[in-house]
Design an enzyme around this catalytic site. Structure first.
Site, PDB file in Angstrom:
ATOM      1  N   LYS A   1      68.086  31.315  56.948  1.00 50.30           N
ATOM      2  CA  LYS A   1      68.413  32.645  56.418  1.00 50.30           C
ATOM      3  C   LYS A   1      69.925  32.857  56.338  1.00 50.30           C
ATOM      4  CE  LYS A   1      66.077  34.822  59.680  1.00 50.30           C
ATOM      5  NZ  LYS A   1      65.479  33.760  60.496  1.00 50.30           N
TER       6      LYS A   1
ATOM      7  N   ARG B   1      62.234  43.038  62.291  1.00 50.65           N
ATOM      8  CA  ARG B   1      61.464  42.053  63.044  1.00 50.65           C
ATOM      9  C   ARG B   1      60.183  42.632  63.613  1.00 50.65           C
ATOM     10  NH1 ARG B   1      66.196  38.474  64.114  1.00 50.65           N
ATOM     11  NH2 ARG B   1      65.431  36.650  65.206  1.00 50.65           N
TER      12      ARG B   1
ATOM     13  N   ARG C   1      71.409  22.307  65.832  1.00 51.00           N
ATOM     14  CA  ARG C   1      72.553  23.202  65.619  1.00 51.00           C
ATOM     15  C   ARG C   1      73.118  23.729  66.933  1.00 51.00           C
ATOM     16  NH1 ARG C   1      69.979  28.934  63.275  1.00 51.00           N
ATOM     17  NH2 ARG C   1      69.426  29.733  65.335  1.00 51.00           N
TER      18      ARG C   1
ATOM     19  N   ARG D   1      75.056  28.386  71.146  1.00 50.13           N
ATOM     20  CA  ARG D   1      74.156  29.440  71.627  1.00 50.13           C
ATOM     21  C   ARG D   1      73.208  28.904  72.691  1.00 50.13           C
ATOM     22  NH1 ARG D   1      71.663  32.071  66.236  1.00 50.13           N
ATOM     23  NH2 ARG D   1      70.024  32.514  67.767  1.00 50.13           N
TER      24      ARG D   1
ATOM     25  N   ARG E   1      60.762  32.030  70.872  1.00 50.26           N
ATOM     26  CA  ARG E   1      61.218  32.755  69.672  1.00 50.26           C
ATOM     27  C   ARG E   1      60.238  32.551  68.519  1.00 50.26           C
ATOM     28  NH1 ARG E   1      66.977  30.173  69.623  1.00 50.26           N
ATOM     29  NH2 ARG E   1      67.181  31.078  67.545  1.00 50.26           N
TER      30      ARG E   1
END
Ligand code: UDP
Ligand code: MG
Length: 199
Positions: free
Chosen positions: A14, A89, A128, A134, A146
């Site tokens: 996204k 969400r 990533r 993160r 998640r």
């Protein structure tokens, strides 16, 4: 003028696609995940509250997220439209967004879901993690949580906008350029002539 929700599970691309869409259509990109990370980085009370949820891969409560989103939208009265990335969400967030758009004399025109299967998501996010730095990207059980939260709480938002005839699915596997073209094929017919900046 077009307001677009870029939808899809974590790691579906996204953020990457939003950057390209901003360039082509001149929209304002709002990523609630990025906003939370800014708040965390600045050590604000909102950031501190959000951090606890994010570190577990859970959703930050709706009232916090909706308030933050509203502030950001209201800070851009000049916008020719928005790309909402990672928001809404939950169904209550979608309802709040529709109300906010109506207050602004606007509406959501389109939701596009990037489809990527679970194992590819896990692979991408682990890949990533080194770049993103993160903590929620570095831990597989948090990544899987998640994904579960996405399926349970977020996926119904697709159906919510499908009932308004606004939801589309796009294959999220391919090169960045290929996927971008798939998005443009859906968006272009909704953009008024002269408004877009074809590449
Ligand atoms: N998050 C949230 N609500 C939002 C955006 C983000 O609760 O509207 C939290 C949630 O814990 C999520 C994390 O922030 O797992 C990272 O979200 P982001 O969209 O940045 O990452 P992605 O899910 O796209 O990998
Ligand atoms: Mg993102």
């Amino acid at each position: 003028m077009i307001n677009l929700i870029l939808f899809g599970p974590p790691g579906s691309g996204k953020g990457t696609q939003a950057a390209h869409l901003v360039e082509r259509y001149g929209l304002v990109h709002i990523s609630t995940g990025d906003l939370f990370r800014q708040e965390i980085g600045n050590g604000t009370p909102l950031g501190k509250e959000a951090q606890a949820y994010i570190s577990r891969g859970e959703l930050v409560p709706d009232h916090i997220t909706i308030g933050m989103l509203r502030n950001k939208v209201e800070a851009h009265p000049e916008a020719h439209g928005f790309i909402f990335d990672g928001f809404p969400r939950t169904i209550p967030q979608a309802e709040a967004l529709d109300r906010l758009m109506a207050e602004e004399g606007a509406a959501i025109h389109l939701l596009i879901a990037l489809e990527v299967e679970d194992e590819e998501i896990v692979r991408r996010i682990k890949g990533r993690a080194a770049i993103s730095g993160r903590a929620d990207d570095a831990n597989e059980s948090i990544i899987r949580n998640r994904i579960a939260v996405y399926k349970n709480e977020t996926a119904p938002v697709f159906d919510y906008y499908a009932r308004q005839g606004k939801s589309h699915r796009v294959n999220g596997i391919g090169s960045i350029e290929e996927i971008f073209q798939r998005l443009c094929i859906i968006i272009d017919p909704l953009v008024e002539p002269g408004e877009s900046a074809p590449a």
